[in-house]
Design a protein around this motif. Sequence first.
Motif, PDB file in Angstrom:
ATOM      1  N   TYR A   8      32.566  25.134 -18.305  1.00 25.26           N
ATOM      2  CA  TYR A   8      31.638  24.274 -19.064  1.00 25.26           C
ATOM      3  C   TYR A   8      31.751  22.821 -18.633  1.00 25.26           C
ATOM      4  O   TYR A   8      30.780  22.094 -18.582  1.00 25.26           O
ATOM      5  CB  TYR A   8      31.944  24.350 -20.562  1.00 25.26           C
ATOM      6  CG  TYR A   8      31.470  25.616 -21.213  1.00 25.26           C
ATOM      7  CD1 TYR A   8      30.120  25.822 -21.469  1.00 25.26           C
ATOM      8  CD2 TYR A   8      32.370  26.602 -21.599  1.00 25.26           C
ATOM      9  CE1 TYR A   8      29.682  26.987 -22.078  1.00 25.26           C
ATOM     10  CE2 TYR A   8      31.939  27.764 -22.208  1.00 25.26           C
ATOM     11  CZ  TYR A   8      30.593  27.945 -22.451  1.00 25.26           C
ATOM     12  OH  TYR A   8      30.165  29.085 -23.059  1.00 25.26           O
ATOM     13  N   GLY A  16      38.725  32.375 -28.240  1.00 24.02           N
ATOM     14  CA  GLY A  16      38.805  31.404 -27.156  1.00 24.02           C
ATOM     15  C   GLY A  16      39.090  32.017 -25.806  1.00 24.02           C
ATOM     16  O   GLY A  16      39.291  31.316 -24.828  1.00 24.02           O
ATOM     17  N   GLY A  76      37.056  33.772 -24.024  1.00 22.63           N
ATOM     18  CA  GLY A  76      35.897  33.805 -23.132  1.00 22.63           C
ATOM     19  C   GLY A  76      34.956  34.971 -23.348  1.00 22.63           C
ATOM     20  O   GLY A  76      34.035  35.172 -22.560  1.00 22.63           O
ATOM     21  N   LYS A  77      35.136  35.724 -24.399  1.00 22.57           N
ATOM     22  CA  LYS A  77      34.275  36.897 -24.637  1.00 22.57           C
ATOM     23  C   LYS A  77      32.825  36.487 -24.863  1.00 22.57           C
ATOM     24  O   LYS A  77      31.903  37.008 -24.222  1.00 22.57           O
ATOM     25  CB  LYS A  77      34.771  37.678 -25.875  1.00 22.57           C
ATOM     26  CG  LYS A  77      36.240  38.002 -25.855  1.00 22.57           C
ATOM     27  CD  LYS A  77      36.671  38.693 -27.123  1.00 22.57           C
ATOM     28  CE  LYS A  77      36.442  37.896 -28.379  1.00 22.57           C
ATOM     29  NZ  LYS A  77      37.451  36.867 -28.675  1.00 22.57           N
ATOM     30  N   THR A  78      32.659  35.533 -25.787  1.00 21.16           N
ATOM     31  CA  THR A  78      31.286  35.109 -26.100  1.00 21.16           C
ATOM     32  C   THR A  78      30.614  34.527 -24.870  1.00 21.16           C
ATOM     33  O   THR A  78      29.436  34.780 -24.611  1.00 21.16           O
ATOM     34  CB  THR A  78      31.306  34.077 -27.234  1.00 21.16           C
ATOM     35  OG1 THR A  78      31.896  34.681 -28.371  1.00 21.16           O
ATOM     36  CG2 THR A  78      29.923  33.608 -27.576  1.00 21.16           C
ATOM     37  N   THR A  79      31.391  33.786 -24.103  1.00 17.47           N
ATOM     38  CA  THR A  79      30.826  33.191 -22.894  1.00 17.47           C
ATOM     39  C   THR A  79      30.288  34.280 -21.965  1.00 17.47           C
ATOM     40  O   THR A  79      29.185  34.156 -21.427  1.00 17.47           O
ATOM     41  CB  THR A  79      31.897  32.346 -22.191  1.00 17.47           C
ATOM     42  OG1 THR A  79      32.402  31.392 -23.131  1.00 17.47           O
ATOM     43  CG2 THR A  79      31.332  31.635 -20.997  1.00 17.47           C
TER      44      THR A  79
HETATM   45  N1  LIG Z   1      29.207  25.302 -25.137  1.00 17.98           N
HETATM   46  C1  LIG Z   1      30.488  25.103 -24.784  1.00 17.98           C
HETATM   47  N2  LIG Z   1      30.843  23.946 -24.207  1.00 17.98           N
HETATM   48  C2  LIG Z   1      32.146  23.722 -23.838  1.00 17.98           C
HETATM   49  N3  LIG Z   1      33.123  24.604 -24.008  1.00 17.98           N
HETATM   50  C3  LIG Z   1      32.828  25.792 -24.577  1.00 17.98           C
HETATM   51  C4  LIG Z   1      31.505  26.095 -24.995  1.00 17.98           C
HETATM   52  N4  LIG Z   1      31.493  27.329 -25.558  1.00 17.98           N
HETATM   53  C5  LIG Z   1      32.778  27.777 -25.458  1.00 17.98           C
HETATM   54  N5  LIG Z   1      33.586  26.854 -24.876  1.00 17.98           N
HETATM   55  C6  LIG Z   1      35.008  27.009 -24.608  1.00 17.98           C
HETATM   56  O1  LIG Z   1      35.155  28.118 -23.821  1.00 17.98           O
HETATM   57  C7  LIG Z   1      36.285  28.872 -24.223  1.00 17.98           C
HETATM   58  C8  LIG Z   1      35.869  30.309 -24.494  1.00 17.98           C
HETATM   59  O2  LIG Z   1      35.017  30.314 -25.609  1.00 17.98           O
HETATM   60  P1  LIG Z   1      34.330  31.646 -26.126  1.00 17.98           P
HETATM   61  O3  LIG Z   1      33.639  32.299 -24.998  1.00 17.98           O
HETATM   62  O4  LIG Z   1      33.497  31.277 -27.282  1.00 17.98           O
HETATM   63  O5  LIG Z   1      35.566  32.482 -26.604  1.00 17.98           O
HETATM   64  P2  LIG Z   1      35.603  33.737 -27.593  1.00 17.98           P
HETATM   65  O6  LIG Z   1      34.233  34.180 -27.857  1.00 17.98           O
HETATM   66  O7  LIG Z   1      36.410  34.727 -26.875  1.00 17.98           O
HETATM   67  O8  LIG Z   1      36.297  33.256 -28.806  1.00 17.98           O
HETATM   68  C9  LIG Z   1      36.872  28.187 -25.424  1.00 17.98           C
HETATM   69  O9  LIG Z   1      37.996  27.446 -25.009  1.00 17.98           O
HETATM   70  C10 LIG Z   1      35.793  27.272 -25.865  1.00 17.98           C
HETATM   71  O10 LIG Z   1      36.356  26.093 -26.338  1.00 17.98           O
END
Ligand SMILES: Nc1ncnc2c1ncn2[C@@H]1O[C@H](COP(=O)(O)OP(=O)(O)O)[C@@H](O)[C@H]1O
Lengths: 369, 599
Positions: free
Chosen positions: A20, A47, A49-52
Amino acid sequence: MPDSSHTDAFVEFERVQKSYDGVQLVVKDLNLSMPKGEFLTMLGPSGSGKTTCLMMLAGFETATHGDIRLDGKPINNIPPHKRGIGMVFQNYALFPHMTVAENLSFPLEVRKIGKSDREAKVKRALDMVQMGNFGGRRPAQLSGGQQQRIALARALVFEPELVLMDEPLGALDKQLRETLQFEITKLAHRLGITVVYVTHDQTEALTMSDRVAVFDNGKIQQLAKPDELYEKPQNSFVAQFIGENNTLEGTVREIKGDTCVVQLDDGGLIDAVPVNVTKVGERTRVSIRPERVEINKDRLQEGAHMLKAEVLEFVYMGDIFRTRLKVAGNDEFVIKTRNAPDQVRLEPGTQIDIGWLPDDCRALDAPSK
Amino acid sequence: MTDAATEPDKITGPTPDNALRAADKADSGPVLAADGRPLKQSLNRALRAQKIRALALIAPLLLFVLVSFIAPIGDMLFRSVENQIVEDTMPRTVQVISRWDPATDETPDEMVYQAAYFDLFFSAEARRHTRLGQRLNYESTGMSSMFRSIGRDLDEFGEPYQDAIEASDPRWEEAGFWYDLMSGEGANDLLESRRDSYMRLMGQSQRTVFGDVTCGIGSVFGNPCDIALEDVPLEFSLSNDITEFLPLTAEAYSDFTVFTVLDEGDVVAEEEPWEAVYTALGIDLKAKSQAEIQAYNGTGADALQAAYTALAEVEDISFRDQFIDADPDWGIQQPWQVLQTYSAAYTPGYFLNAVDMQKSPQGWELRPENQRIYGLLFQRTLFMSLVITFSCILLGYPIAYLLSNLPARKANLLMILVLLPFWTSLLVRTSAWKVMLQQQGVINDVLVWLGLVVDDGRLVMINNQFGTIVAMTHILLPFMILPMYSVMSTIPQSYVRAAKSLGATNWTTFWRVYFPQSVPGIGAGSILVFILSIGYYITPEIVGGTSGIFISNRIAYHISSSLNWGLAAALGTILLIVVLALYWAYDRIVGIDNVKLGG
Ligand SMILES: Nc1ncnc2c1ncn2[C@@H]1O[C@H](COP(=O)(O)OP(=O)(O)O)[C@@H](O)[C@H]1O
Ligand SMILES: [Mg+2]
């Protein structure tokens, strides 16, 4: 493993990376391949990275590097609304200004489907989630569980082949969660859709999925069927994360084919399966499931290594007994025994010998200090 | 599927159905608390302390709002219809003029002129008649100067009578003689009614509880209040006999007494009466027959006899002629008509004026075309406020959208830019627009320099509606952006994502999903901006010229320059009603629940 052949892969991540901020990689070198109809769960701490990953698949985030393919076609440049992927969100994301029926017909309207067709499909979708009578209500007039059913129906009503769900049951109470887990898997199998499901709840992952991808720190730590994941964790993170687990630290003394001998830090010797240790002298962490620890010497093989243990605590839990021991300096060592008529109840303070089958003890990577 | 799933209502948690069912299950009949009292009662008791504390917490604000907001609004509403000045200043005239029918094409009869003489004499002594002149001038120009000139000449009207009376007997010039003549018992009601009259004229109505309280508070702070006028002893008691015999004289002498004691602080017994008292005596005596005079045998009977004889030589005074001498306008119907029309204590006159109408003998009618200004001003105010509101929506929406979708740090920076105008003086900002927009201003200079406009064809962008709209849009923009922003920032991103995943294009997503949810913000911002701009004053005053001013500028003019507070209050009241009506309409159409300032 089904990801070996490219031809029948429906969803494919190849060497995908995501950052990001240009400083940190949130997803590091992701490789994943799913056949059609599979129910795959991404499991991992918050945190990781699953959602990402899910958002990259849906098109809301672009991969910094690598290819994502859907049905063999790269989708990096296809905008989200043309990907035809159904999504279910943790907060349901039902449009509050539309009724349930309007919510459901929204994806059909944007696809320019005729009115009568639309109505029939909406009705079918509502019936599918047992919400047939709720078409005229507003989302705010429904309970959380009902809203999630509607969200599910909305994600399915336009008959997508791939559905993504990001912690869909995270906001619900336990009982409801279990009911819906069951319904979701059943629906997915009946409709033959491919599902990528995200959760941080390991029970959910184990009970629902065909395969589970355990995420940590932007990497898939292990991708396997639930039983394999539980019984044959590939590294200490997976072993720790899935189920209850006892760990002891030591040094590899001897490797013989698919067994090895580990000398614990207090000098005791144990047998283990070398999983990711390769040479003698390496530090390792062995892991044993509490229910695989044996306190009855007769059940072990001849010449098996045994360890001395001191009983610290005995907890009666109904179907099982949970006993906490002090073993090789670790006083969080837990064993679980079945509540059978002939089972002994260990008194705190007694000294016992414990052992296990070498297959149940896995020598994994030592934690980096 | 499981049993639990086949019946959605089995889902635990607060669904409406479950709530209904729970309510059904509850036993009917009052539930008792542990001590046997009804539960409701116990609950109320427990909550009372909490309620009292809450009340104590809001009390200061409540009081402040009451004093600084509700009370002024009440006062404004009252002033917009209040018209007691006519009745207070000319009570006798108001009474007799009601019998006059203007349709007869004649001026009122002598009685009215006579009543006006006594009223004006008294109010001129109290220096109050010009105020009435000013008040009536709002209704008909010229009245003010008519009252001023009559006030100057009034003193001479009764001179023939006074000269004759004084010549008939030297005692008529003695204060003591007059005092003895009028003194007696039984007619103090008249005296007190004159005292009331005086107090109303001086704008001090009967003593009220409120007055006592303020007086009490004043004395606590070492500011003892004067004895109320109604409590000052007059040191005089009016005779009933003389009142019955010389009614006008008794009344005039009472007026004189009240004025001498209350206004000048003198002793009646030591002051020679006003000329008006002689005039009244003259009228009274002239109305008597010889026999009636001889029948009187009270104090000063001989002096009265002498005066009667002397007055017989003197011609009757015509008050009508005297009035016309002072100012010929008193000889036409117009001023009397105005007096008659506005003689009631409450009048719709200010409101009629505020909507470009007037009262006439035929009823209400529109004013002549060239006198209508308020209708136009109201229309312009509403129209321009709408334009300003729409420009604010158009300019503010994208900014608010950007603000709510930007990462926090950039959003903060942008927010500071949005709020920057709040930290600059309103006057400075408006003046800056003056510098920008004027014909020798920055924008025109640039346009000329670019060659888009020729030097002698510089655009007129200020002192007109355009200038007002531009400057006010700029000034009110934050009021639009802030509520929009706070609503938009509560719209979860997942709605947009859900819409897109369902196949909606960016535009459809915006229009069908995002926009409807941002409407409450637009509503809140619009109400705020519209209501603010409808009552805006400074900016139109500075950059509006004549064609760009608002109704509020006119209100301010009437408050501070023309001093026509009644009209200002009526205009203000109409403005208030318009705003409330719009608010109501908005509630009916959009629903006030849909207005959100965030959350
Ligand atoms: N839009 C964004 N901008 C910057 N950092 C992000 C964003 N979305 C997620 N992150 C970061 O990316 C990492 C993975 O997030 P995420 O994919 O939401 O994890 P999970 O879904 O597994 O909890 C986290 O450290 C989070 O802070
Ligand atoms: Mg997440």
